[in-house]
Design a protein around this motif. Structure first.
Motif, PDB file in Angstrom:
ATOM      1  N   LEU A 231      30.316 110.393  -8.147  1.00 58.22           N
ATOM      2  CA  LEU A 231      31.053 109.268  -8.706  1.00 58.22           C
ATOM      3  C   LEU A 231      30.853 109.262 -10.210  1.00 58.22           C
ATOM      4  CD1 LEU A 231      32.716 106.681  -8.068  1.00 58.22           C
ATOM      5  CD2 LEU A 231      30.534 105.443  -7.989  1.00 58.22           C
ATOM      6  N   ASP A 232      31.958 109.276 -10.945  1.00 61.08           N
ATOM      7  CA  ASP A 232      31.915 109.204 -12.411  1.00 61.08           C
ATOM      8  C   ASP A 232      31.049 110.303 -13.020  1.00 61.08           C
ATOM      9  OD1 ASP A 232      33.549 106.945 -12.323  1.00 61.08           O
ATOM     10  OD2 ASP A 232      31.828 105.581 -12.221  1.00 61.08           O
ATOM     11  N   GLY A 233      31.171 111.498 -12.465  1.00 63.80           N
ATOM     12  CA  GLY A 233      30.473 112.642 -13.051  1.00 63.80           C
ATOM     13  C   GLY A 233      29.003 112.747 -12.729  1.00 63.80           C
ATOM     14  N   ARG A 234      28.518 111.936 -11.774  1.00 64.98           N
ATOM     15  CA  ARG A 234      27.114 112.000 -11.366  1.00 64.98           C
ATOM     16  C   ARG A 234      27.007 111.872  -9.862  1.00 64.98           C
ATOM     17  NH1 ARG A 234      23.189 107.785 -14.001  1.00 64.98           N
ATOM     18  NH2 ARG A 234      21.907 108.628 -12.298  1.00 64.98           N
ATOM     19  N   LEU A 235      25.898 112.372  -9.316  1.00 63.32           N
ATOM     20  CA  LEU A 235      25.578 112.118  -7.923  1.00 63.32           C
ATOM     21  C   LEU A 235      24.805 110.803  -7.870  1.00 63.32           C
ATOM     22  CD1 LEU A 235      24.604 115.709  -6.766  1.00 63.32           C
ATOM     23  CD2 LEU A 235      26.508 114.339  -5.878  1.00 63.32           C
ATOM     24  N   ARG A 236      25.397 109.798  -7.245  1.00 57.61           N
ATOM     25  CA  ARG A 236      24.809 108.464  -7.247  1.00 57.61           C
ATOM     26  C   ARG A 236      24.296 108.107  -5.849  1.00 57.61           C
ATOM     27  NH1 ARG A 236      25.824 106.062 -12.096  1.00 57.61           N
ATOM     28  NH2 ARG A 236      27.426 107.076 -13.379  1.00 57.61           N
ATOM     29  N   PRO A 237      23.134 107.456  -5.774  1.00 61.93           N
ATOM     30  CA  PRO A 237      22.501 107.205  -4.473  1.00 61.93           C
ATOM     31  C   PRO A 237      23.272 106.195  -3.637  1.00 61.93           C
ATOM     32  CG  PRO A 237      21.324 106.048  -6.212  1.00 61.93           C
ATOM     33  CD  PRO A 237      22.349 106.918  -6.892  1.00 61.93           C
ATOM     34  N   GLU A 238      23.367 106.512  -2.348  1.00 58.26           N
ATOM     35  CA  GLU A 238      23.995 105.589  -1.396  1.00 58.26           C
ATOM     36  C   GLU A 238      22.967 105.056  -0.402  1.00 58.26           C
ATOM     37  OE1 GLU A 238      27.617 106.186   1.655  1.00 58.26           O
ATOM     38  OE2 GLU A 238      28.138 106.233  -0.468  1.00 58.26           O
ATOM     39  N   HIS A 239      22.101 105.914   0.103  1.00 59.88           N
ATOM     40  CA  HIS A 239      20.952 105.423   0.877  1.00 59.88           C
ATOM     41  C   HIS A 239      19.812 106.422   0.754  1.00 59.88           C
ATOM     42  CE1 HIS A 239      22.679 107.802   4.399  1.00 59.88           C
ATOM     43  NE2 HIS A 239      21.413 108.169   4.421  1.00 59.88           N
ATOM     44  N   TRP A 240      18.595 105.941   1.035  1.00 58.85           N
ATOM     45  CA  TRP A 240      17.388 106.734   0.808  1.00 58.85           C
ATOM     46  C   TRP A 240      16.444 106.638   2.006  1.00 58.85           C
ATOM     47  CZ3 TRP A 240      14.838 110.440  -1.449  1.00 58.85           C
ATOM     48  CH2 TRP A 240      13.435 110.425  -1.477  1.00 58.85           C
ATOM     49  N   ASN A 241      15.986 107.801   2.480  1.00 54.61           N
ATOM     50  CA  ASN A 241      14.878 107.886   3.447  1.00 54.61           C
ATOM     51  C   ASN A 241      15.157 107.074   4.706  1.00 54.61           C
ATOM     52  OD1 ASN A 241      12.372 108.976   4.131  1.00 54.61           O
ATOM     53  ND2 ASN A 241      11.209 107.358   3.104  1.00 54.61           N
ATOM     54  N   SER A 242      16.397 107.119   5.181  1.00 52.85           N
ATOM     55  CA  SER A 242      16.783 106.329   6.346  1.00 52.85           C
ATOM     56  C   SER A 242      16.460 107.073   7.644  1.00 52.85           C
ATOM     57  CB  SER A 242      18.278 106.024   6.294  1.00 52.85           C
ATOM     58  OG  SER A 242      18.699 105.430   7.503  1.00 52.85           O
ATOM     59  N   VAL A 243      15.906 106.326   8.613  1.00 54.91           N
ATOM     60  CA  VAL A 243      15.624 106.913   9.927  1.00 54.91           C
ATOM     61  C   VAL A 243      16.265 106.085  11.042  1.00 54.91           C
ATOM     62  CG1 VAL A 243      13.496 108.103   9.275  1.00 54.91           C
ATOM     63  CG2 VAL A 243      13.392 105.698   9.989  1.00 54.91           C
ATOM     64  N   SER A 244      17.276 105.274  10.682  1.00 53.80           N
ATOM     65  CA  SER A 244      17.914 104.444  11.699  1.00 53.80           C
ATOM     66  C   SER A 244      18.550 105.273  12.808  1.00 53.80           C
ATOM     67  CB  SER A 244      18.966 103.538  11.042  1.00 53.80           C
ATOM     68  OG  SER A 244      19.961 104.321  10.402  1.00 53.80           O
ATOM     69  N   HIS A 245      18.948 106.513  12.490  1.00 56.41           N
ATOM     70  CA  HIS A 245      19.566 107.389  13.490  1.00 56.41           C
ATOM     71  C   HIS A 245      18.561 107.947  14.476  1.00 56.41           C
ATOM     72  CE1 HIS A 245      18.176 109.790  10.117  1.00 56.41           C
ATOM     73  NE2 HIS A 245      18.120 110.833  10.898  1.00 56.41           N
ATOM     74  N   LEU A 246      17.270 107.755  14.218  1.00 55.73           N
ATOM     75  CA  LEU A 246      16.234 108.272  15.123  1.00 55.73           C
ATOM     76  C   LEU A 246      15.779 107.251  16.141  1.00 55.73           C
ATOM     77  CD1 LEU A 246      13.968 110.213  12.568  1.00 55.73           C
ATOM     78  CD2 LEU A 246      15.931 111.047  13.881  1.00 55.73           C
ATOM     79  N   ASP A 247      16.297 106.021  16.056  1.00 52.70           N
ATOM     80  CA  ASP A 247      15.885 104.966  16.989  1.00 52.70           C
ATOM     81  C   ASP A 247      16.309 105.318  18.414  1.00 52.70           C
ATOM     82  OD1 ASP A 247      14.880 103.567  14.913  1.00 52.70           O
ATOM     83  OD2 ASP A 247      16.639 102.272  14.660  1.00 52.70           O
TER      84      ASP A 247
END
Length: 247
Positions: A231-247
């Motif tokens: 986005l706008d010439g940079r890689l911008r964070p959307e989520h970090w260190n998520s493990v919700s898919h491992l539940d």
């Protein structure tokens, strides 16, 4: 980053856009047999762990294999434009197993084409600890008290064990890796399968963290996902260190 421009003969000329993947997803390998043993050692104060192989040859635990299956299902559940069409992976066994299992799961669910290649890159390997490799915290305090004291004084970002790497050493190779990745995967969604320190250094570099901000972060969890979007010439964070898919 605002679009760079130059003026030539009274006309504004837009500079070429920086090459970037559309989406960058980073994951740490699933739980390894060493993760299990070192956690037990930390809880009991043990001086040794029953591991005889080199670090590069440590496999996933059974739980780690299940985590990799969950990662593949999460991959398949992403919107089509966000599903990785390229995989870059550390050459260590626990990461190659994670990538293989997750990719097979995503392929089986029809999310990615069969035969999607995995590119192995040595810059994604785990941090090298030199004389401290495969030593428990209790063993380091007992056998290398001067190193333990130096580590506490310097902090993890700058501390380099004899024969090993500091966090910043890993950051240097990750900067090199990112340059190649961005040039070769321009406009594509990419999955990076690596280890806790390299993934931390991706966050440190891409999000331009300070040392205190870096040290406040929790450890990167096994098979967690961290996502940056172009986005706008940079890689911008959307989520970090998520493990919700491992539940």
């Amino acid at each position: 980053m605002a679009e760079l421009t130059s003026v030539l003969n009274g006309h504004r000329l837009a500079a070429p856009q920086r090459a970037l993947p559309s989406v960058l997803i980073a994951t740490r390998h699933g739980e390894s047999t060493a993760n299990v043993e070192f956690q037990l050692a930390a809880e009991t104060g043990a001086l040794t762990v029953p591991i005889t192989s080199r670090d590069a040859d440590i496999p996933l635990s059974l739980h780690g294999q299940r985590q990799a299956h969950h990662l593949g299902r999460w991959w398949a559940s992403l919107p089509a434009a966000d599903r990785p069409r390229a995989v870059w992976c550390s050459p260590y066994l626990r990461t190659t197993e994670t990538a293989r299992i997750a990719l097979a799961q995503a392929c089986g669910l029809g999310a990615v084409p069969v035969g999607l290649p995995v590119r192995y890159d040595e810059r994604l390997r785990d941090r090298e600890l030199g004389i401290l490799e495969m030593l428990t915290a209790a063993a380091i305090e007992k056998e290398h008290p001067a190193e333990a004291a130096r580590r506490r004084k310097m902090g993890e970002l700058y501390y380099r064990p004899p024969g090993g790497e500091s966090f910043l050493d890993v950051a240097l190779r990750m900067r090199s890796f990112l340059r190649d990745l961005c040039e070769e995967e321009d406009g594509r969604a990419v999955l990076v399968v690596s280890h806790d320190c390299p993934v931390l250094m991706l966050r440190y570099i891409l999000d331009r963290l300070t040392e205190p901000q870096l040290l406040e972060l929790h450890a990167v969890r096994n098979c967690s996902t961290s996502l940056w979007r172009s986005l706008d010439g940079r890689l911008r964070p959307e989520h970090w260190n998520s493990v919700s898919h491992l539940d």
